[in-house]
Structures are given as structure tokens and as C-alpha cells.
Write an enzyme that holds these catalytic residues in place. Structure first.
Site, PDB file in Angstrom:
ATOM      1  N   LYS A 150       5.414  15.847 -29.428  1.00  0.00           N
ATOM      2  CA  LYS A 150       6.035  14.432 -29.526  1.00  0.00           C
ATOM      3  C   LYS A 150       6.247  14.292 -31.258  1.00  0.00           C
ATOM      4  O   LYS A 150       6.170  14.772 -32.149  1.00  0.00           O
ATOM      5  CB  LYS A 150       4.132  14.143 -30.396  1.00  0.00           C
ATOM      6  CG  LYS A 150       3.847  12.579 -30.956  1.00  0.00           C
ATOM      7  CD  LYS A 150       2.988  11.965 -31.736  1.00  0.00           C
ATOM      8  CE  LYS A 150       2.670  10.673 -32.265  1.00  0.00           C
ATOM      9  NZ  LYS A 150       1.391  10.428 -32.831  1.00  0.00           N
ATOM     10  N   ASN A 173      -6.525   8.143 -32.966  1.00  0.00           N
ATOM     11  CA  ASN A 173      -7.415   9.143 -34.066  1.00  0.00           C
ATOM     12  C   ASN A 173      -8.016   8.626 -35.011  1.00  0.00           C
ATOM     13  O   ASN A 173      -9.178   9.252 -34.903  1.00  0.00           O
ATOM     14  CB  ASN A 173      -5.816   9.918 -34.697  1.00  0.00           C
ATOM     15  CG  ASN A 173      -6.468  10.820 -35.236  1.00  0.00           C
ATOM     16  OD1 ASN A 173      -7.392  10.988 -35.712  1.00  0.00           O
ATOM     17  ND2 ASN A 173      -5.385  11.532 -36.170  1.00  0.00           N
ATOM     18  N   THR A 174      -7.581   7.711 -35.803  1.00  0.00           N
ATOM     19  CA  THR A 174      -8.288   7.125 -37.378  1.00  0.00           C
ATOM     20  C   THR A 174      -9.138   6.712 -37.091  1.00  0.00           C
ATOM     21  O   THR A 174     -10.287   7.484 -37.761  1.00  0.00           O
ATOM     22  CB  THR A 174      -7.530   6.338 -38.024  1.00  0.00           C
ATOM     23  OG1 THR A 174      -6.099   7.076 -38.261  1.00  0.00           O
ATOM     24  CG2 THR A 174      -7.611   5.701 -39.325  1.00  0.00           C
ATOM     25  N   ALA A 214      -0.697   4.301 -32.471  1.00  0.00           N
ATOM     26  CA  ALA A 214      -1.106   3.782 -33.855  1.00  0.00           C
ATOM     27  C   ALA A 214      -1.213   2.606 -33.615  1.00  0.00           C
ATOM     28  O   ALA A 214      -1.272   1.207 -33.051  1.00  0.00           O
ATOM     29  CB  ALA A 214       0.572   4.097 -34.204  1.00  0.00           C
TER      30      ALA A 214
END
Lengths: 65, 258
Positions: B97, B206-207, B184
Site C-alpha cells: 500500500k 481502520n479507526t 480513509a
């Protein structure tokens, strides 16, 4: 042998990358090594000799996005 | 629901996940298991020589996860290529990535350096998955130099602002001949579902999963959302219109009372 490891002076017994890793007692899984900004393939760790003041960087894989 | 092919690798889950920010390795594994994700991202850093770090690699490999190292921390193409080469040795994968963000405040990806690094990495045999702004021109250029997919952002990393870039994501999706993975800013399962409904091939989360009070349940919520969004996309969504269009036949039996 005195080298520079991750930008800090470091002294260890032996002269190959493998000697260094044995002394560090770090798992060889998920790590990568560069000497003088050149990546050293895992297959060469056993035979790669270090020199006095070699600039060695060891990287490890960690969590990330 | 169809599977996803990237560089000849088949994914049954269209939810890709990051491994950062989890409170513990166990919380991460529980969340990832519930999400049924098959691909996780990892980072590299200089080894901490004084402390033993939590080994997350082993449980991920045991789970059969495909590992995708990122080049996070790279600020130039040169640094990113170096990071990718290190990652290839560390994780024994030629997938990367590619992310280059010189500015730590907004973590905006540097498109010019990314294109330069992508070209070089592809020549070196890497499968390059570039994290970029939702820039349709740049995504096309990346496809042309041989990137196997593109990963445009929804909004800044970790911002939970969802698909702020939606109109541009739609252009990218329409034009792209390689898979588009929205990366994102996806803060809620509804953001992930929306990305899938507008035709994204996958999302990377992710977060939102890692910082949830119950990461495992959130992992499952994202799995369901991604599946629902993809199924809806494949089923064909109806057109939006201002005027009503009756779902029941307009008969005149009530009129018969007068």
C-alpha cells in the site's frame, strides 16, 4: 565489533548480521534489515559481514492502517 | 455477491482492514475475525531495541490473512520505494500500500511523489495499491502506469467524516478499469455501505473499528454494511426523482363512497 545500529552506537560479539540478531534476541519474523541504506535480503543475513561503523537499520512490522 | 480480484488474488470479503489503534492484540483479532476481512494493512518502523513489542504477525498469519504492508512514514518517492523494499523482506510479500504523506497534520497524500514511486515499484515487480486523494486524473494516471487498483480517500485519515469526496469518487469509479477501494475517513458502517452502493469495489476501514467500545461488534457491523451495499449495487438501485410514483395501484374504490 562496533557498528551504528538504528542511529545509536552498538557493540556486539561476532561479525555477521546473524551474529548481531542472535545477540539482540529478536524474532526474525517480520523484520527487515538495511546496511548503508541498502536492503539486505533475508537469504543473505547468514553470510553478510559487517564492518566497523557499518550503518545498520533494523525494521519491524507493527500495527498500522 | 461477486468476489473481488486484485492481481489474480480472489477476495471473498470486500472489507479491507487496518490494524492500527486497537487497545490490544486480542481486541484486534476479535474485531478482524468478526469483520471476516481477508486483507489487513501493517506498518514498518525502526525496531525498538529496548522493549519487546506485541507480536501481532503470528495471529494474523494463523488466521490466514493476506498482509498488506504500507509505506506510512515515507515523505518522498525515494523513501517509499525503500520502505516497500524493506516491507517485501519483512513480510515476504510483493504487495504494497503506497502512501506518501509529507504533512503530519492532514496526512494528505502527495500525488506527484506517489505517481513517481508507483512507476518505479511496478518496474520492480510490486503489486502497487496507491492511497491517493480522490483525484480522477491522478487515479487514471496510476492505472496507466500499472497500478493494480487505486485507493482514493473518502476524507482525511482517522477523521470519521465519511465520503466527503463523493462526487469525485463517483467519477473515479465510473472511469476506472482497475478496482477502486475507498480508503480513509470511513467512520460508520453507513459510510461503507454508501461507498459500496455507488460502486466502489471495496473499502478499507481502520479507526472506526479499532476505537469502537466494542470492536468485535463493530467489525461485524462493517461486514454487514459492506455486504448490504455491494448487494444493493449489484441488484441495481432505482433512480432518484422528485415526483412520487405509486407502489400501490391507484384505484378509485375510495372515490366510490361519495
Amino acid at each position: 565489533m562496533k557498528i551504528v545500529l538504528n542511529e545509536e552506537p552498538y557493540e556486539f560479539v561476532g561479525n555477521t548480521l546473524e551474529d548481531l540478531l542472535l545477540e539482540l534476541e529478536k524474532s526474525q519474523q517480520g523484520i527487515a534489515i538495511a546496511i548503508n541504506q541498502q536492503v539486505v535480503p533475508k537469504s543473505l543475513w547468514r553470510t553478510t559481514k559487517l564492518n566497523e561503523q557499518s550503518q545498520v537499520f533494523i525494521f519491524e512490522s507493527i500495527a498500522g492502517g | 455477491m461477486s468476489s473481488l480480484l486484485i492481481a489474480g488474488h480472489e477476495f471473498h470479503s470486500r472489507l479491507f482492514t487496518g490494524t492500527g489503534k486497537y487497545a490490544s492484540a486480542q481486541a484486534m483479532m476479535d474485531s478482524l475475525a468478526a469483520s471476516e476481512s481477508e486483507l489487513v494493512t501493517l506498518s514498518l518502523r525502526r525496531m525498538d531495541l529496548k522493549n519487546q513489542t506485541d507480536n501481532i504477525l503470528l495471529p494474523l498469519q494463523r488466521q490466514g490473512m493476506k498482509l498488506l504492508p504500507n509505506t506510512s512514514g515515507a515523505r518522498t518517492a525515494k523513501e517509499a520505494v525503500f520502505a516497500a523494499e524493506l516491507a517485501r523482506e519483512a513480510l515476504e510479500t510483493h504487495w504494497v500500500k503506497l502512501e506518501i504523506h509529507p504533512d503530519p497534520r492532514y496526512l494528505m497524500p502527495d500525488g506527484m511523489e506517489t505517481l513517481l514511486a508507483a512507476e518505479e515499484l511496478i518496474k520492480k515487480g510490486f503489486v502497487v495499491m496507491p492511497y491517493v486523494h480522490a483525484d480522477p486524473v491522478l487515479c487514471k494516471r496510476l492505472e496507466e502506469v500499472g497500478c493494480q487498483c487505486v485507493m482514493p480517500l473518502g476524507s482525511p485519515i482517522g477523521s470519521n467524516m465519511g465520503l466527503a469526496s463523493r462526487p469525485f469518487l463517483e467519477i473515479i469509479i465510473e472511469q476506472s478499469r482497475v478496482p477502486v477501494i475507498v480508503d480513509a475517513g470511513i467512520g460508520a458502517p453507513s459510510d461503507a455501505a454508501l461507498a459500496m452502493e455507488i460502486g466502489a469495489d471495496a473499502v478499507l476501514v481502520n479507526t472506526a473499528m479499532a476505537v469502537a467500545k466494542q470492536p468485535a461488534q463493530m467489525g461485524k457491523a462493517f461486514k454487514l454494511a459492506v455486504e448490504a451495499g455491494r448487494m444493493a449495487y449489484e441488484s441495481g438501485l432505482g433512480e432518484k426523482r422528485l415526483q412520487a410514483n405509486a407502489t400501490s395501484p391507484l384505484t378509485d374504490f375510495i372515490g366510490a363512497l361519495s
